[in-house]
Design a protein around this motif. Structure first.
Motif, short mmCIF file in Angstrom:
data_model
loop_
_atom_site.label_atom_id
_atom_site.label_comp_id
_atom_site.label_asym_id
_atom_site.label_seq_id
_atom_site.Cartn_x
_atom_site.Cartn_y
_atom_site.Cartn_z
N GLY A 114 0.77 -1.24 0.00
CA GLY A 114 0.00 0.00 0.00
C GLY A 114 0.80 1.28 0.00
N HIS A 115 2.14 1.19 -0.12
CA HIS A 115 2.93 2.41 -0.19
C HIS A 115 2.69 3.15 -1.51
CE1 HIS A 115 5.39 2.09 3.40
NE2 HIS A 115 5.66 0.84 3.13
N SER A 116 2.83 4.45 -1.46
CA SER A 116 2.81 5.24 -2.68
C SER A 116 4.06 4.93 -3.50
CB SER A 116 2.79 6.74 -2.33
OG SER A 116 3.11 7.51 -3.47
N PRO A 117 3.93 4.77 -4.82
CA PRO A 117 5.12 4.52 -5.65
C PRO A 117 6.18 5.60 -5.51
CG PRO A 117 3.13 4.04 -6.89
CD PRO A 117 2.68 4.70 -5.61
N ALA A 118 5.77 6.83 -5.20
CA ALA A 118 6.72 7.92 -5.07
C ALA A 118 7.63 7.74 -3.86
CB ALA A 118 5.98 9.25 -4.97
N VAL A 119 7.20 6.94 -2.90
CA VAL A 119 7.97 6.74 -1.67
C VAL A 119 8.97 5.60 -1.81
CG1 VAL A 119 7.75 6.03 0.77
CG2 VAL A 119 6.16 7.69 -0.20
N VAL A 120 8.67 4.63 -2.65
CA VAL A 120 9.47 3.40 -2.74
C VAL A 120 10.55 3.54 -3.81
CG1 VAL A 120 9.42 0.93 -3.20
CG2 VAL A 120 7.52 2.01 -1.97
N HIS A 121 11.79 3.29 -3.42
CA HIS A 121 12.94 3.34 -4.31
C HIS A 121 13.55 1.93 -4.40
CE1 HIS A 121 12.37 7.60 -3.88
NE2 HIS A 121 12.67 7.55 -2.60
N GLU A 122 13.34 1.27 -5.53
CA GLU A 122 13.82 -0.10 -5.72
C GLU A 122 15.24 -0.04 -6.28
OE1 GLU A 122 9.77 -2.59 -6.61
OE2 GLU A 122 10.40 -1.17 -8.17
N ILE A 123 16.21 -0.02 -5.39
CA ILE A 123 17.59 0.26 -5.77
C ILE A 123 18.18 -0.82 -6.67
CG2 ILE A 123 18.67 -0.82 -3.74
CD1 ILE A 123 20.55 1.65 -3.65
N HIS A 124 17.65 -2.05 -6.58
CA HIS A 124 18.13 -3.14 -7.43
C HIS A 124 17.15 -3.48 -8.55
CE1 HIS A 124 20.93 -4.64 -3.96
NE2 HIS A 124 21.41 -3.62 -4.61
N ARG A 171 15.26 -9.95 -20.42
CA ARG A 171 15.73 -10.14 -19.04
C ARG A 171 14.85 -9.30 -18.12
NH1 ARG A 171 19.96 -6.19 -18.20
NH2 ARG A 171 19.66 -6.69 -16.00
N ALA A 172 14.83 -9.70 -16.86
CA ALA A 172 14.09 -8.92 -15.86
C ALA A 172 14.78 -7.57 -15.67
CB ALA A 172 14.03 -9.69 -14.54
N THR A 173 13.99 -6.57 -15.29
CA THR A 173 14.58 -5.25 -15.04
C THR A 173 15.14 -5.17 -13.63
OG1 THR A 173 12.38 -4.41 -14.46
CG2 THR A 173 13.14 -4.04 -16.71
N VAL A 174 15.97 -6.14 -13.30
CA VAL A 174 16.71 -6.13 -12.04
C VAL A 174 18.17 -5.84 -12.36
CG1 VAL A 174 15.12 -7.76 -10.97
CG2 VAL A 174 17.18 -8.61 -12.09
N VAL A 175 18.87 -5.29 -11.39
CA VAL A 175 20.28 -4.98 -11.59
C VAL A 175 21.09 -6.24 -11.34
CG1 VAL A 175 22.22 -3.56 -10.84
CG2 VAL A 175 19.91 -2.59 -10.88
#
Length: 256
Positions: A114-124, A171-175
């Motif tokens: 339920g977090h806002s996308p603007a708050v979540v930073h998926e670093i990997h 490929r997946a958009t993972v680092v």
């Protein structure tokens, strides 16, 4: 290092107004997603599994890609749900005291909670989308997994190109190991931590940079640090409070 009680750590949390949460694989293991480096981790149990997460091997070896797609397909059928710890953190956002969630995880469970996308930073990065290594076209991972489930062991890009299709490697958009982090996401993480007055690290061994480096960076900018994990981390000695135990028990009690 101060091994704190939940009450002690909660006092520090209650006094903070700009909180950043840094999460690792340990927050998602209760959802059925294994970690990588823990005693039962994917890479601990099967060191060869790390090849799937290495860009050069993935691009050059069809067998590695086939293995990766089969693992993604198996994980997709498990229907993982956010844990109690994921859901508890949403309360901080609703209180207006959460400046950001920096996550090393690619499972998307913070967004599901339920977090806002603007708050979540998926670093990997994210395992929920797929990218062509050749033309850059992106699409939902579910679309490609449907092809794998139908029998394509190593699906390639079907974007129109000239009189044919791109046929680039998907490929997946993972680092992956061997490539750079998204500089825009990394900067967003740095900006959030630079402005926070409390960093809470949850479920991470704090062994992988640059995410782990955010702990001393936060302290250098005057923030306090609370670490919540079920085992020792690389930065326990820097933390102001360390909570050791079951993450699914500790986090809801900490942020209630």
């Amino acid at each position: 290092m101060h091994l704190a009680s939940v009450d002690e750590a909660r006092e520090r949390l209650d006094a903070a107004s700009r909180i950043v949460v840094l999460t690792g694989a340990g927050i998602s293991t209760a959802a059925g997603i294994p970690d990588f480096r823990g005693p039962q981790g994917l890479w601990t149990q099967d060191p060869d599994a790390e090849l799937v997460s290495t860009l050069s091997y993935y691009l050059e070896d069809e067998d590695v890609r086939r293995t990766a797609w089969q693992r993604r397909l198996a994980q997709a059928t498990d229907h993982h749900q956010p844990t109690d710890a994921h859901r508890a953190l949403v309360a901080l956002e609703h209180q207006g005291r959460l400046s950001g969630v920096v996550t090393q995880n690619t499972d998307g469970l913070h967004l599901d909670a339920g977090h806002s996308p603007a708050v979540v930073h998926e670093i990997h990065g994210s395992a929920r989308t797929c990218r062509c290594e050749r033309c850059g076209h992106r699409q939902p991972m579910a679309q490609v997994l449907a092809r794998v489930g139908a029998g394509e062991a190593d699906p390639h890009c079907q974007q129109p190109e000239g009189r044919g299709t791109c046929d680039g490697i998907l490929r997946a958009t993972v680092v992956l190991f061997g490539e750079m982090l998204d500089p825009h996401v990394l900067q967003a993480c740095v900006d959030a931590v630079e402005r926070c007055d409390l960093l809470v690290a949850i479920g991470s061994t704090l062994a992988v940079n640059p995410a782990a480096a955010l702990v001393p960076f936060a302290i250098g900018n005057g923030a306090r640090v609370v670490i919540v994990n079920n085992a020792e981390t690389e930065h326990d000695d820097l933390a102001h409070d360390v909570l050791r135990g079951d993450i699914q028990d500790l986090v809801p009690r900490l942020v209630r």
